[in-house]
Scaffold this motif. Sequence first.
Motif, PDB file in Angstrom:
ATOM      1  N   ILE A  33       0.842  -1.200   0.000  1.00 59.12           N
ATOM      2  CA  ILE A  33       0.000   0.000   0.000  1.00 59.12           C
ATOM      3  C   ILE A  33       0.876   1.248   0.000  1.00 59.12           C
ATOM      4  CG2 ILE A  33      -1.651   1.315   1.409  1.00 59.12           C
ATOM      5  CD1 ILE A  33      -2.760  -1.528   2.255  1.00 59.12           C
ATOM      6  N   ARG A  34       1.914   1.243   0.818  1.00 55.56           N
ATOM      7  CA  ARG A  34       2.817   2.391   0.874  1.00 55.56           C
ATOM      8  C   ARG A  34       3.483   2.628  -0.476  1.00 55.56           C
ATOM      9  NH1 ARG A  34       7.707   3.681   0.797  1.00 55.56           N
ATOM     10  NH2 ARG A  34       8.573   1.592   0.855  1.00 55.56           N
ATOM     11  N   LEU A  38      -1.776   3.898  -3.031  1.00 52.76           N
ATOM     12  CA  LEU A  38      -3.230   3.709  -3.018  1.00 52.76           C
ATOM     13  C   LEU A  38      -3.748   3.758  -1.580  1.00 52.76           C
ATOM     14  CD1 LEU A  38      -3.556   0.798  -5.605  1.00 52.76           C
ATOM     15  CD2 LEU A  38      -4.210   3.188  -5.939  1.00 52.76           C
ATOM     16  N   ASP A  39      -5.014   4.038  -1.447  1.00 54.03           N
ATOM     17  CA  ASP A  39      -5.667   4.048  -0.149  1.00 54.03           C
ATOM     18  C   ASP A  39      -5.730   2.617   0.402  1.00 54.03           C
ATOM     19  OD1 ASP A  39      -7.407   5.570   1.828  1.00 54.03           O
ATOM     20  OD2 ASP A  39      -8.751   3.926   1.218  1.00 54.03           O
ATOM     21  N   TYR A  40      -5.597   2.496   1.716  1.00 56.69           N
ATOM     22  CA  TYR A  40      -5.635   1.192   2.379  1.00 56.69           C
ATOM     23  C   TYR A  40      -6.885   0.406   2.005  1.00 56.69           C
ATOM     24  CZ  TYR A  40      -6.048  -2.306   6.056  1.00 56.69           C
ATOM     25  OH  TYR A  40      -6.209  -3.491   6.725  1.00 56.69           O
ATOM     26  N   SER A  41      -8.051   1.046   2.111  1.00 59.27           N
ATOM     27  CA  SER A  41      -9.304   0.321   1.848  1.00 59.27           C
ATOM     28  C   SER A  41      -9.405  -0.105   0.381  1.00 59.27           C
ATOM     29  CB  SER A  41     -10.521   1.153   2.248  1.00 59.27           C
ATOM     30  OG  SER A  41     -10.620   2.310   1.456  1.00 59.27           O
ATOM     31  N   TYR A  42      -8.827   0.688  -0.526  1.00 62.40           N
ATOM     32  CA  TYR A  42      -8.865   0.328  -1.944  1.00 62.40           C
ATOM     33  C   TYR A  42      -8.074  -0.958  -2.172  1.00 62.40           C
ATOM     34  CZ  TYR A  42      -9.038   0.891  -6.991  1.00 62.40           C
ATOM     35  OH  TYR A  42      -9.286   0.702  -8.327  1.00 62.40           O
ATOM     36  N   TRP A  43      -6.856  -1.014  -1.610  1.00 61.81           N
ATOM     37  CA  TRP A  43      -6.010  -2.208  -1.800  1.00 61.81           C
ATOM     38  C   TRP A  43      -6.679  -3.438  -1.190  1.00 61.81           C
ATOM     39  CZ3 TRP A  43      -1.088  -2.395  -4.206  1.00 61.81           C
ATOM     40  CH2 TRP A  43      -0.523  -3.664  -4.216  1.00 61.81           C
TER      41      TRP A  43
END
Length: 142
Positions: A33-34, A38-43
């Motif tokens: 994610i980092r 991308l946003d955490y919830s998206y991944w």
Amino acid sequence: MKRRKTPEIKNAALGEFIKARRESLNITKAEAIRRSGLDYSYWVKLEAGIYQMPSPKALDLVAEVIEAKPADLYALAGYRIEGELPNFRPYLRSKYYLPPEAIDQLESYFNFLRHQYGIPEDQPVFPPKPRDEGETEERRAS
């Protein structure tokens, strides 16, 4: 108390591929994610197969993180890319519903063919037929 609605899985093959690839590279979800931005919830939703057709821009970012061809992710997401084919495993997963064991067996057979005929990894097992210089567009279409 209200029950939460369980999200519908719309693209399990894409999510499974991303997760398996990430894990095979020993990249934690947080690190992926980092790196992607991308946003955490998206991944998380992407790996869970919640998105039917995620944005190509997001898929490009994910492909870079998991060291995959963008065409592989596009194929699994249902996009068609003119002139570029995905690798064998993503192609099979996007085209056919096969258990992982069957895909492993097919990959194994194609690797056998590569070895048997001395075909390098970066070349297709069955390259396209050479075009006949005199062949016209109408003859190719028929």
